[in-house]
Design a protein around this motif. Structure first.
Motif, PDB file in Angstrom:
ATOM      1  N   TYR A  34       0.812  -1.222   0.000  1.00  0.00           N
ATOM      2  CA  TYR A  34       0.000   0.000   0.000  1.00  0.00           C
ATOM      3  C   TYR A  34       0.841   1.265   0.000  1.00  0.00           C
ATOM      4  O   TYR A  34       0.301   2.370  -0.009  1.00  0.00           O
ATOM      5  N   SER A  35       2.176   1.094  -0.002  1.00  0.00           N
ATOM      6  CA  SER A  35       3.063   2.252  -0.068  1.00  0.00           C
ATOM      7  C   SER A  35       2.836   3.014  -1.372  1.00  0.00           C
ATOM      8  O   SER A  35       2.804   2.418  -2.456  1.00  0.00           O
ATOM      9  N   GLY A  36       2.665   4.311  -1.272  1.00  0.00           N
ATOM     10  CA  GLY A  36       2.411   5.121  -2.461  1.00  0.00           C
ATOM     11  C   GLY A  36       0.980   5.089  -2.920  1.00  0.00           C
ATOM     12  O   GLY A  36       0.639   5.702  -3.932  1.00  0.00           O
ATOM     13  N   VAL A  37       0.113   4.368  -2.209  1.00  0.00           N
ATOM     14  CA  VAL A  37      -1.309   4.295  -2.556  1.00  0.00           C
ATOM     15  C   VAL A  37      -2.119   5.187  -1.612  1.00  0.00           C
ATOM     16  O   VAL A  37      -2.912   6.019  -2.044  1.00  0.00           O
ATOM     17  N   ILE A  38      -1.905   4.996  -0.306  1.00  0.00           N
ATOM     18  CA  ILE A  38      -2.494   5.868   0.702  1.00  0.00           C
ATOM     19  C   ILE A  38      -1.387   6.300   1.660  1.00  0.00           C
ATOM     20  O   ILE A  38      -0.422   5.567   1.861  1.00  0.00           O
ATOM     21  N   ASN A  62      -3.345   8.462  -3.719  1.00  0.00           N
ATOM     22  CA  ASN A  62      -2.497   8.817  -4.857  1.00  0.00           C
ATOM     23  C   ASN A  62      -3.261   9.210  -6.111  1.00  0.00           C
ATOM     24  O   ASN A  62      -2.640   9.558  -7.126  1.00  0.00           O
ATOM     25  N   THR A  63      -4.579   9.158  -6.085  1.00  0.00           N
ATOM     26  CA  THR A  63      -5.359   9.593  -7.250  1.00  0.00           C
ATOM     27  C   THR A  63      -5.809  11.043  -7.112  1.00  0.00           C
ATOM     28  O   THR A  63      -6.416  11.592  -8.034  1.00  0.00           O
ATOM     29  N   ARG A  81      14.027  10.280  -0.076  1.00  0.00           N
ATOM     30  CA  ARG A  81      12.780   9.676   0.396  1.00  0.00           C
ATOM     31  C   ARG A  81      11.649  10.699   0.411  1.00  0.00           C
ATOM     32  O   ARG A  81      10.506  10.384   0.086  1.00  0.00           O
ATOM     33  N   PHE A  82      11.967  11.927   0.794  1.00  0.00           N
ATOM     34  CA  PHE A  82      10.947  12.977   0.810  1.00  0.00           C
ATOM     35  C   PHE A  82      10.451  13.260  -0.607  1.00  0.00           C
ATOM     36  O   PHE A  82       9.244  13.414  -0.837  1.00  0.00           O
ATOM     37  N   ILE A  83      11.364  13.315  -1.559  1.00  0.00           N
ATOM     38  CA  ILE A  83      10.992  13.556  -2.960  1.00  0.00           C
ATOM     39  C   ILE A  83      10.055  12.462  -3.459  1.00  0.00           C
ATOM     40  O   ILE A  83       9.048  12.731  -4.121  1.00  0.00           O
ATOM     41  N   ARG A  84      10.372  11.215  -3.122  1.00  0.00           N
ATOM     42  CA  ARG A  84       9.551  10.097  -3.595  1.00  0.00           C
ATOM     43  C   ARG A  84       8.156  10.131  -2.963  1.00  0.00           C
ATOM     44  O   ARG A  84       7.174   9.766  -3.606  1.00  0.00           O
ATOM     45  N   PHE A  85       8.068  10.543  -1.694  1.00  0.00           N
ATOM     46  CA  PHE A  85       6.745  10.681  -1.090  1.00  0.00           C
ATOM     47  C   PHE A  85       5.932  11.733  -1.840  1.00  0.00           C
ATOM     48  O   PHE A  85       4.773  11.500  -2.200  1.00  0.00           O
ATOM     49  N   CYS A  86       6.528  12.892  -2.065  1.00  0.00           N
ATOM     50  CA  CYS A  86       5.815  13.968  -2.760  1.00  0.00           C
ATOM     51  C   CYS A  86       5.363  13.522  -4.146  1.00  0.00           C
ATOM     52  O   CYS A  86       4.226  13.789  -4.565  1.00  0.00           O
ATOM     53  N   ASP A  87       6.244  12.824  -4.849  1.00  0.00           N
ATOM     54  CA  ASP A  87       5.889  12.361  -6.190  1.00  0.00           C
ATOM     55  C   ASP A  87       4.767  11.334  -6.143  1.00  0.00           C
ATOM     56  O   ASP A  87       3.881  11.324  -6.997  1.00  0.00           O
ATOM     57  N   SER A  88       4.782  10.474  -5.127  1.00  0.00           N
ATOM     58  CA  SER A  88       3.730   9.454  -4.990  1.00  0.00           C
ATOM     59  C   SER A  88       2.354  10.081  -4.807  1.00  0.00           C
ATOM     60  O   SER A  88       1.351   9.535  -5.266  1.00  0.00           O
ATOM     61  N   PHE A  89       2.320  11.232  -4.135  1.00  0.00           N
ATOM     62  CA  PHE A  89       1.034  11.818  -3.769  1.00  0.00           C
ATOM     63  C   PHE A  89       0.789  13.185  -4.417  1.00  0.00           C
ATOM     64  O   PHE A  89       0.097  14.044  -3.871  1.00  0.00           O
ATOM     65  N   ASN A  90       1.384  13.371  -5.592  1.00  0.00           N
ATOM     66  CA  ASN A  90       1.045  14.508  -6.461  1.00  0.00           C
ATOM     67  C   ASN A  90       1.294  15.865  -5.813  1.00  0.00           C
ATOM     68  O   ASN A  90       0.530  16.814  -6.018  1.00  0.00           O
ATOM     69  N   ILE A  91       2.373  15.955  -5.053  1.00  0.00           N
ATOM     70  CA  ILE A  91       2.733  17.216  -4.406  1.00  0.00           C
ATOM     71  C   ILE A  91       3.908  17.829  -5.183  1.00  0.00           C
ATOM     72  O   ILE A  91       4.988  17.236  -5.247  1.00  0.00           O
ATOM     73  N   SER A 150      15.792   9.877  -7.534  1.00  0.00           N
ATOM     74  CA  SER A 150      14.468  10.331  -7.096  1.00  0.00           C
ATOM     75  C   SER A 150      13.981  11.520  -7.907  1.00  0.00           C
ATOM     76  O   SER A 150      12.807  11.584  -8.296  1.00  0.00           O
ATOM     77  N   TYR A 151      14.860  12.468  -8.150  1.00  0.00           N
ATOM     78  CA  TYR A 151      14.463  13.621  -8.969  1.00  0.00           C
ATOM     79  C   TYR A 151      14.159  13.190 -10.404  1.00  0.00           C
ATOM     80  O   TYR A 151      13.198  13.664 -11.026  1.00  0.00           O
TER      81      TYR A 151
END
Length: 514
Positions: A155-159, A251-252, A343-353, A385-386
């Motif tokens: 569920y990582s990157g989903v919610i 993530n949607t 890791r922070f970049i990947r979180f932001c990318d996962s959730f459209n930030i 990540s970038y």
């Protein structure tokens, strides 16, 4: 009469279960400085919104006397509710019931609420306060942990997944928080480690306190295992609420846009940045002068402090900020700062930030220790990540951007949508002093006044290369800005990138350097 009897039985049973381990156990929990699990839920969620699930679940263990024991809610409370009127799913381990130990049905309750969170597309929040695996249940307890870890990963990157450590968390139990997006700890209350002080003393003979080994401050400043440090449970709950204000439910979606506010702190950016490029300054002052209400929510503020990451709003739009910190190690990139930012970049990318990158650093940190610590593979995480991120990416080069660090900090070459620079920017393969010593070595060595010649050549190099205009002439910088117009230009840039669409090549999954 039969209906009345049944209702009374239901009422009595429910009341007993809601009491957890009983009045004495709850009092002991409170006297130890911790809140009762049900009180935690009520404190965190909006009033009267919590709906409990699986209250009547019972363990099915038979060995070591468990068949004769009733464990209220099997030591974990699960359900759903709202935070600031947004839906969330939640579980809270109840230390008053068998020390919050995890058994088969305890784990089943957690996995059920995680599954519900994914199906409904809402964040999952875990309040951890447990003595660990329920030893009496043996491999069934281990299977329970495995089932939770599996969902954490799937569920990582989903919610969004948030873990709050509010008591002990040891052994295998630590891996669920480690697999989640953000971990919160409370000073002198939370403990997290693989093996406790007693085991360490027995095996390798080292003495260390529980607080020094796995306390909140240790993880906040030394290990980087947590993202938010607080002094009380209430403060931790405030941090959770604030974090949720910057991120979407799944993530949607995109983060909610709020009413824009001008910066509260009206600071002259040119006054913040020293004239001498070697002189340090606190990059957070630049951030405060740019973002709405000067409100910046920093993540992992006590670890790898040579880079700053966190959330803010820009004209009401949520953005993730990654900034070199010249006030610590000149903002240099190293093993830990690369991990933190990646890791922070990947979180932001996962959730459209969208991502805003502020650049001022002399490159990667040289040295034997860094090389042996694997700076190559760790540093590559930032590049990766970038490059992988497909959200809007805006970069501002404020001062130094040298060598591989220039590339790594979201340069045009790693897919930045727009790159801006201030007139103070220095974009070059290396710093002027080092470059002049190499390029003009012969002239300097042959000069009668070597120091004077060196200074002349350094100045020559700065005029030719250590400025933003060479890069701008090649299209690597889209615009050189007056610092005073930075906020306005960034707002327009993110507005322009609002509709960005970028398709990545088809793949099963990527293989990030670790």
């Amino acid at each position: 009469m039969q209906i009345i009897d049944r209702m009374k039985r239901w009422f009595d049973k429910k009341r007993s279960l809601l009491e957890g381990g009983g009045e004495k156990a709850v009092d002991k929990q409170i006297q130890s400085g911790k809140m009762f699990a049900r009180d935690r839920i009520e404190m965190l969620l909006d009033k009267n919104t919590f709906v409990e699930t699986d209250l009547f679940v019972e363990h099915n263990a038979k060995d070591f006397g468990l068949s004769k024991k009733s464990l209220a809610a099997d030591g974990v409370i699960t359900g759903y509710g709202k935070i600031n009127n947004r839906k969330v799913c939640i579980f809270a381990q109840d230390f008053t019931v068998a020390g919050g130990s995890l058994g088969e049905m305890h784990a089943m309750k957690i996995t059920k609420i995680m599954d519900l969170a994914v199906k409904m597309g809402v964040p999952i929040i875990g309040l951890n306060d447990s003595g660990g695996a329920r030893i009496q249940e043996g491999v069934s307890a281990l299977a329970g942990y495995g089932n939770i870890f599996f969902r954490n990963a799937r569920y990582s990157g989903v919610i969004p997944q948030l873990s709050v450590i509010l008591g002990p968390c040891a052994g295998g139990a630590v891996y669920s928080p480690a697999l989640m997006d953000f971990v919160f700890m409370v000073n002198e209350l939370s403990k997290m480690f693989i093996t406790g002080p007693q085991v360490i003393k027995t095996v390798i003979g080292e003495d260390i306190s529980m607080e020094e080994l796995g306390g909140a401050y240790t993880h906040h400043t030394k290990t980087g295992n947590i993202h938010f440090f607080s002094t009380t449970e209430i403060e931790s709950f405030y941090q959770i609420k604030k974090l949720l204000s910057f991120i979407p439910d799944n993530n949607t979606q995109k983060p909610l846009k709020i009413d824009p506010k001008p910066p509260k702190i009206e600071k002259d950016i040119e006054a913040i940045i020293p004239n001498d490029s070697k002189e340090p300054y606190d990059v957070r002052n630049v951030i405060y002068s740019l973002v709405d209400d000067s409100d910046f929510f920093e993540v992992q503020s006590g670890w790898a402090e040579n880079i700053v990451v966190g959330f803010a709003h820009l004209d009401g739009r949520s953005v993730g900020i990654v900034a070199n910190q010249p006030d610590v190690l000149a903002g240099v990139l190293d093993v830990n700062s690369s991990d933190k930012a990646a890791r922070f970049i990947r979180f932001c990318d996962s959730f459209n930030i969208p991502l805003l990158t502020l650049v001022d650093m002399p490159g990667y940190l040289p040295g034997i220790d860094q090389e042996y610590a694997g700076v190559i593979r760790h540093g590559a995480k930032l590049l990766y990540s970038y490059s992988e991120a497909s959200v809007p990416k805006i970069t501002l080069i404020m001062r130094k951007a040298y060598g591989g660090g220039y590339i790594a900090m979201c340069s045009k070459h790693l897919g930045a949508d727009l790159v801006f620079a201030w007139p103070t920017a220095e974009i070059a393969v290396m710093g002027p002093e080092g470059a002049a010593n190499i390029i003009f070595k012969k002239e300097i060595d042959e000069a009668s006044d070597k120091d004077k010649m060196r200074q002349e050549k350094i100045k020559e190099y700065i005029e030719k290369f250590a400025n933003p205009y060479v890069a701008a002439s090649k299209g690597y910088v889209d615009a050189v800005l007056n610092p005073e117009e930075t906020r306005s230009m960034l707002i327009k840039a993110f507005d322009m990138c609002e509709t960005k669409k970028e398709e990545l090549p088809f793949k099963k999954h990527s293989n990030m350097p670790v």
